[in-house]
Design an enzyme around this catalytic site. Structure first.
Site, mmCIF file in Angstrom:
data_model
loop_
_atom_site.group_PDB
_atom_site.id
_atom_site.type_symbol
_atom_site.label_atom_id
_atom_site.label_comp_id
_atom_site.label_asym_id
_atom_site.label_seq_id
_atom_site.Cartn_x
_atom_site.Cartn_y
_atom_site.Cartn_z
ATOM 1 N N LYS A 179 21.540 50.116 -18.996
ATOM 2 C CA LYS A 179 21.400 48.684 -18.746
ATOM 3 C C LYS A 179 22.663 47.933 -19.133
ATOM 4 O O LYS A 179 23.175 47.113 -18.361
ATOM 5 C CB LYS A 179 20.203 48.110 -19.512
ATOM 6 C CG LYS A 179 19.995 46.608 -19.268
ATOM 7 C CD LYS A 179 18.850 46.040 -20.076
ATOM 8 C CE LYS A 179 19.254 45.791 -21.510
ATOM 9 N NZ LYS A 179 18.235 44.991 -22.251
ATOM 10 N N ASP B 223 16.676 45.090 -16.532
ATOM 11 C CA ASP B 223 16.143 44.658 -17.820
ATOM 12 C C ASP B 223 14.615 44.712 -17.743
ATOM 13 O O ASP B 223 14.041 45.270 -16.803
ATOM 14 C CB ASP B 223 16.639 43.258 -18.185
ATOM 15 C CG ASP B 223 16.076 42.173 -17.280
ATOM 16 O OD1 ASP B 223 15.388 42.506 -16.274
ATOM 17 O OD2 ASP B 223 16.304 40.995 -17.567
#
Length: 219
Positions: free
Chosen positions: A125, A143
């Protein structure tokens, strides 16, 4: 999962319904460079945005380069970033990150996912967020909101955010990669919320696997 044509349709509808990447879009927590973006991502783990911002503000008042960061003691870093939680572990990760960044890349944050993932404290991420914001790469960072939305609708079928990111990269049309993160996160915050999703007015409810499973009723 949705088929290729359905995936295309979902992105087309979201592109019309959501604002996408705005002119003022900045890197993680508004940081001005790739180094501080990486550090901010590390600070944000299991932390509220306001706490991450406070920790980053305090830390970057002391150091903004890997060399300056290494001149600080672990205890000094830990106490400064205390608002974001897990501060001892994060302080150690920041030191390891800076040491490795200097040793492997001369202190310059690399602009490839493979190289970023080779740095301590940087996961998929964070790497994708830095690639998108700091380097302008066409990638969809995943996310919590993006992970939830994609697996609810049927864009992906994954239990982890990293696996969701891999499936999105393989299944998303090239034209959607630049703004896909923004459409999905905006959609997740405004419509496909964790609680009380707005299914009845959703622009993709006729394609959504979650909505179909609920027999037209949301929870």
């Amino acid at each position: 999962m949705l088929d290729e044509a359905q995936v295309e349709t979902v992105y087309r509808r979201l592109s019309r319904a959501m604002p996408g990447r705005t002119a003022g879009a900045k890197g993680p927590k508004g940081q001005p460079d790739a180094f501080r973006s990486c550090i901010s991502c590390m600070l944000s783990a299991q932390s509220l945005d306001r706490n991450t911002a406070a920790a980053a503000r305090g830390l970057f008042a002391l150091a903004t380069t890997p060399e300056d960061m290494l001149a600080l003691s672990d205890d000094q870093v830990a106490q400064t970033i205390k608002p974001c939680g897990l501060y001892n572990m994060k302080a150690r990760n920041i030191r390891r990150f800076c040491e490795t960044l200097l040793a492997r890349h001369g202190g310059v944050v690399p602009d490839t996912r493979e190289a970023l993932l080779g740095l301590p404290g940087i996961g998929r991420k964070c790497a994708d967020i830095v690639l998108s914001f700091a380097f302008g790469k066409d990638v969809i960072a995943v996310d919590t909101h993006v992970h939830r939305v994609c697996n609810r609708i049927g864009l992906t079928a994954a239990k982890t955010a990293d696996r969701t990111a891999q499936q999105l990269e393989a299944r998303s049309p090239d034209w959607a990669l630049r703004d896909g993160h923004f459409w999905l996160i905006q959609f997740g915050k405004q419509v496909c919320r964790a609680r009380n999703p707005q299914c009845e007015t959703c622009v993709v409810n006729d394609l959504c696997e979650y909505y179909a499973a609920m027999d037209g009723e949301h929870v």
